[in-house]
Structure formats: structure tokens, C-alpha cells
Design a protein around this motif. Structure first.
Motif, mmCIF file in Angstrom:
data_model
loop_
_atom_site.group_PDB
_atom_site.id
_atom_site.type_symbol
_atom_site.label_atom_id
_atom_site.label_comp_id
_atom_site.label_asym_id
_atom_site.label_seq_id
_atom_site.Cartn_x
_atom_site.Cartn_y
_atom_site.Cartn_z
ATOM 1 N N THR A 4 51.978 50.709 32.659
ATOM 2 C CA THR A 4 51.142 51.868 32.370
ATOM 3 C C THR A 4 49.846 51.409 31.710
ATOM 4 O OG1 THR A 4 53.119 53.210 32.059
ATOM 5 C CG2 THR A 4 51.062 54.091 31.163
ATOM 6 N N GLY A 5 48.745 51.904 32.228
ATOM 7 C CA GLY A 5 47.443 51.559 31.666
ATOM 8 C C GLY A 5 46.849 50.259 32.187
ATOM 9 N N ILE A 6 47.584 49.565 33.062
ATOM 10 C CA ILE A 6 47.061 48.314 33.625
ATOM 11 C C ILE A 6 46.564 48.591 35.035
ATOM 12 C CG2 ILE A 6 47.634 45.973 34.375
ATOM 13 C CD1 ILE A 6 49.722 45.939 32.136
ATOM 14 N N ASP A 7 45.320 48.282 35.286
ATOM 15 C CA ASP A 7 44.754 48.427 36.624
ATOM 16 C C ASP A 7 44.942 47.095 37.352
ATOM 17 O OD1 ASP A 7 43.323 48.800 38.939
ATOM 18 O OD2 ASP A 7 41.439 49.344 37.936
ATOM 19 N N LEU A 8 45.996 47.020 38.157
ATOM 20 C CA LEU A 8 46.287 45.768 38.854
ATOM 21 C C LEU A 8 45.169 45.352 39.804
ATOM 22 C CD1 LEU A 8 50.095 46.084 39.685
ATOM 23 C CD2 LEU A 8 49.015 44.732 37.883
ATOM 24 N N THR A 9 44.362 46.302 40.260
ATOM 25 C CA THR A 9 43.293 45.946 41.200
ATOM 26 C C THR A 9 42.220 45.085 40.548
ATOM 27 O OG1 THR A 9 42.000 47.959 40.811
ATOM 28 C CG2 THR A 9 43.673 48.040 42.565
ATOM 29 N N THR A 10 42.118 45.145 39.214
ATOM 30 C CA THR A 10 41.081 44.377 38.519
ATOM 31 C C THR A 10 41.649 43.412 37.472
ATOM 32 O OG1 THR A 10 40.810 46.121 36.856
ATOM 33 C CG2 THR A 10 39.361 46.212 38.805
ATOM 34 N N GLU A 11 42.961 43.423 37.272
ATOM 35 C CA GLU A 11 43.583 42.605 36.215
ATOM 36 C C GLU A 11 43.275 41.118 36.401
ATOM 37 O OE1 GLU A 11 46.150 42.090 32.778
ATOM 38 O OE2 GLU A 11 44.917 43.706 33.584
ATOM 39 N N VAL A 12 42.892 40.475 35.299
ATOM 40 C CA VAL A 12 42.582 39.049 35.266
ATOM 41 C C VAL A 12 43.436 38.426 34.169
ATOM 42 C CG1 VAL A 12 40.787 37.333 34.762
ATOM 43 C CG2 VAL A 12 40.220 39.379 36.093
ATOM 44 N N VAL A 13 44.013 37.263 34.462
ATOM 45 C CA VAL A 13 44.783 36.510 33.482
ATOM 46 C C VAL A 13 44.019 35.219 33.220
ATOM 47 C CG1 VAL A 13 46.989 35.372 33.012
ATOM 48 C CG2 VAL A 13 46.943 37.516 34.338
ATOM 49 N N ARG A 14 43.816 34.899 31.957
ATOM 50 C CA ARG A 14 43.048 33.701 31.600
ATOM 51 C C ARG A 14 43.923 32.715 30.848
ATOM 52 N NH1 ARG A 14 37.676 34.723 32.463
ATOM 53 N NH2 ARG A 14 37.157 36.917 32.680
ATOM 54 N N THR A 15 43.663 31.432 31.095
ATOM 55 C CA THR A 15 44.292 30.366 30.335
ATOM 56 C C THR A 15 43.162 29.533 29.741
ATOM 57 O OG1 THR A 15 44.344 28.699 32.102
ATOM 58 C CG2 THR A 15 46.165 30.303 32.067
ATOM 59 N N GLY A 62 42.434 41.916 52.652
ATOM 60 C CA GLY A 62 43.449 42.906 53.022
ATOM 61 C C GLY A 62 44.759 42.737 52.281
ATOM 62 N N THR A 63 45.487 41.689 52.608
ATOM 63 C CA THR A 63 46.837 41.495 52.083
ATOM 64 C C THR A 63 46.866 41.433 50.557
ATOM 65 O OG1 THR A 63 47.432 40.305 54.096
ATOM 66 C CG2 THR A 63 48.883 40.021 52.194
ATOM 67 N N ALA A 64 46.081 40.549 49.967
ATOM 68 C CA ALA A 64 46.107 40.373 48.510
ATOM 69 C C ALA A 64 45.664 41.640 47.765
ATOM 70 C CB ALA A 64 45.279 39.161 48.103
ATOM 71 N N PRO A 65 44.526 42.241 48.126
ATOM 72 C CA PRO A 65 44.122 43.459 47.414
ATOM 73 C C PRO A 65 45.082 44.629 47.636
ATOM 74 C CG PRO A 65 42.295 42.630 48.758
ATOM 75 C CD PRO A 65 43.481 41.770 49.034
ATOM 76 N N ARG A 66 45.661 44.715 48.825
ATOM 77 C CA ARG A 66 46.599 45.812 49.128
ATOM 78 C C ARG A 66 47.844 45.723 48.240
ATOM 79 N NH1 ARG A 66 46.013 45.654 54.125
ATOM 80 N NH2 ARG A 66 47.504 44.013 54.577
ATOM 81 N N GLY A 67 48.379 44.508 48.056
ATOM 82 C CA GLY A 67 49.539 44.342 47.188
ATOM 83 C C GLY A 67 49.246 44.772 45.761
ATOM 84 N N CYS A 76 46.613 36.322 42.882
ATOM 85 C CA CYS A 76 45.435 35.828 42.175
ATOM 86 C C CYS A 76 44.863 34.573 42.819
ATOM 87 C CB CYS A 76 45.800 35.454 40.736
ATOM 88 S SG CYS A 76 46.480 36.774 39.740
ATOM 89 N N ALA A 77 43.552 34.512 42.833
ATOM 90 C CA ALA A 77 42.875 33.252 43.102
ATOM 91 C C ALA A 77 42.949 32.444 41.823
ATOM 92 C CB ALA A 77 41.419 33.501 43.478
ATOM 93 N N GLU A 83 35.328 27.364 40.648
ATOM 94 C CA GLU A 83 35.728 27.016 42.011
ATOM 95 C C GLU A 83 37.173 27.447 42.275
ATOM 96 O OE1 GLU A 83 35.754 23.060 44.848
ATOM 97 O OE2 GLU A 83 36.197 22.784 42.725
ATOM 98 N N LEU A 84 37.423 27.995 43.461
ATOM 99 C CA LEU A 84 38.785 28.324 43.854
ATOM 100 C C LEU A 84 39.536 27.020 44.102
ATOM 101 C CD1 LEU A 84 40.198 31.061 46.034
ATOM 102 C CD2 LEU A 84 40.836 28.717 46.561
ATOM 103 N N VAL A 85 40.643 26.838 43.368
ATOM 104 C CA VAL A 85 41.442 25.622 43.511
ATOM 105 C C VAL A 85 42.858 25.930 43.979
ATOM 106 C CG1 VAL A 85 40.093 24.282 41.849
ATOM 107 C CG2 VAL A 85 42.087 25.594 41.062
ATOM 108 N N GLY A 86 43.148 27.200 44.219
ATOM 109 C CA GLY A 86 44.480 27.571 44.683
ATOM 110 C C GLY A 86 44.683 29.059 44.620
ATOM 111 N N SER A 87 45.933 29.436 44.780
ATOM 112 C CA SER A 87 46.316 30.837 44.743
ATOM 113 C C SER A 87 47.697 30.928 44.111
ATOM 114 C CB SER A 87 46.341 31.401 46.173
ATOM 115 O OG SER A 87 46.590 32.792 46.167
ATOM 116 N N CYS A 88 47.946 32.029 43.439
ATOM 117 C CA CYS A 88 49.253 32.239 42.835
ATOM 118 C C CYS A 88 49.531 33.733 42.848
ATOM 119 C CB CYS A 88 49.293 31.696 41.413
ATOM 120 S SG CYS A 88 48.118 32.465 40.277
ATOM 121 N N GLY A 89 50.733 34.083 42.530
ATOM 122 C CA GLY A 89 51.044 35.495 42.509
ATOM 123 C C GLY A 89 52.329 35.796 41.788
#
Length: 185
Positions: A4-15, A62-67, A76-77, A83-89
Motif C-alpha cells: 500500500t502506498g508503493i507505486d511499483l511503476t516508479t519504485e527504485v531500489v538503491r544500494t 512492454g513486459t517489464a513495465p506491464r509486470g 529492474c534494470a 550504465e545498464l549492467v544487468g537486470s533483476c527482478g
């Protein structure tokens, strides 16, 4: 999980070193190059054959944003130094069932051996557990020692082998090691 309250379409996780962000259309070239790599293709069983630029474009637009929009996935990229170095999810957010959400990851050839997969897997697991997931899991082919090492370094515990659960493009099947993380791990 409490989303609740999390917009998955824009959510960013940082390390410390990475930004795990939504895929963008301009990621298509890097995704295309990475997913044509033989080692990447060896372990990503869902990739179409042959892998085309159109498939990369469909994934990032398509696929990634739709999920994300449907509340099923946090795809996530993996970005390091811009630079894009991979993908995770983090997958199955809406129906994780008994095993909870599932983590997946791949790293492009130009980003390997820098700990990016471990850092991304740990960050996504932490994100899910902090939001109330009772557990998070991932599966690694029994022959993929690199992915198994990533899981262990990310704090996952080896729980056993799931027999014949991976379907390969040639119709054969393979076993996978099941790893899990609980809130106290």
C-alpha cells in the motif's frame, strides 16, 4: 507483503553502488547485446530463439513495465555508474504463495565479476522482507555454480534440490537448487 502506498511503476531500489530502476526504452540496445551473449542465453531459459532487437524492445517497453503496472513484478534494470549492467527482478508479488516472491537476475558480460548480481539480489530480498514477505526464494540450475554462489553471498540458504523443474529450449529438463531467505537470515 504490504505494498500500500508503493507505486511499483516508479519504485527504485538503491544500494551503495547500484540503482535498481524501471527499464526504459533506451535500455533496449544494452539488453539486446547482453541477451545475445552465449553465457547469458545458457541460463535464461525464457529468452526467445533467436533473440532479436524487437524482443529486447518488447521486454523494456512492454513486459517489464506491464509486470510492475499489474503489481506482479518489480523488474529492474541494474545500473552502475549510469550504465545498464544487468537486470533483476522480484517476481510473483501478487501470488507468492508458499515460497514467497522469487528473485531473478542476470549480469551483462561487461558487468560480470564485480558483485553486482549479489548486491542486487540482496537489495531486492531486503526490500521484500522489509515489506512483510514471510520469505523470498530463488532457483539456480544445479550446473550454474556462479548463480549458486551469488545466492549464498546474498544471504540465501540452500534448502534443497527441486528435481526436473527447469524446462530447456530443446525439450530437456533439469534440476534446480532452491534457496530461501527469511526475515531473520
Amino acid at each position: 507483503m504490504e505494498l500500500t502506498g508503493i507505486d511499483l511503476t516508479t519504485e527504485v531500489v538503491r544500494t551503495d553502488r547500484l540503482v535498481l530502476r524501471p527499464h526504459r526504452p533506451d535500455d533496449a540496445d544494452a539488453v539486446f547485446r547482453a541477451c545475445r551473449d552465449a553465457e547469458t542465453r545458457r541460463w535464461l531459459l525464457a529468452l526467445p530463439e533467436p533473440y532479436t532487437r524487437e524482443a529486447a524492445e518488447d521486454f523494456v517497453t512492454g513486459t517489464a513495465p506491464r509486470g510492475r503496472a499489474e503489481g506482479r513484478d518489480l523488474s529492474c534494470a541494474i545500473e552502475a555508474d549510469g550504465e545498464l549492467v544487468g537486470s533483476c527482478g522480484l517476481h510473483h508479488l501478487d501470488d507468492g504463495r508458499r515460497l514467497g516472491p522469487e528473485i531473478g537476475y542476470w549480469v551483462a558480460p561487461w558487468g560480470r565479476r564485480r558483485g553486482y548480481a549479489t548486491e542486487a539480489a540482496r537489495a531486492l530480498a531486503d526490500w521484500a522482507l522489509e515489506r512483510g514477505a514471510p520469505r523470498v526464494h530463488l532457483l539456480a540450475d544445479v550446473r550454474n555454480g556462479t548463480s549458486q554462489s551469488v545466492a549464498e553471498r546474498a544471504g540465501f540458504v540452500r534448502e534443497g534440490v527441486v528435481r526436473s523443474c527447469l524446462a530447456y529450449r530443446d525439450g530437456t529438463r533439469a534440476d534446480a537448487v532452491l534457496f530461501g531467505r527469511l526475515p531473520g537470515d
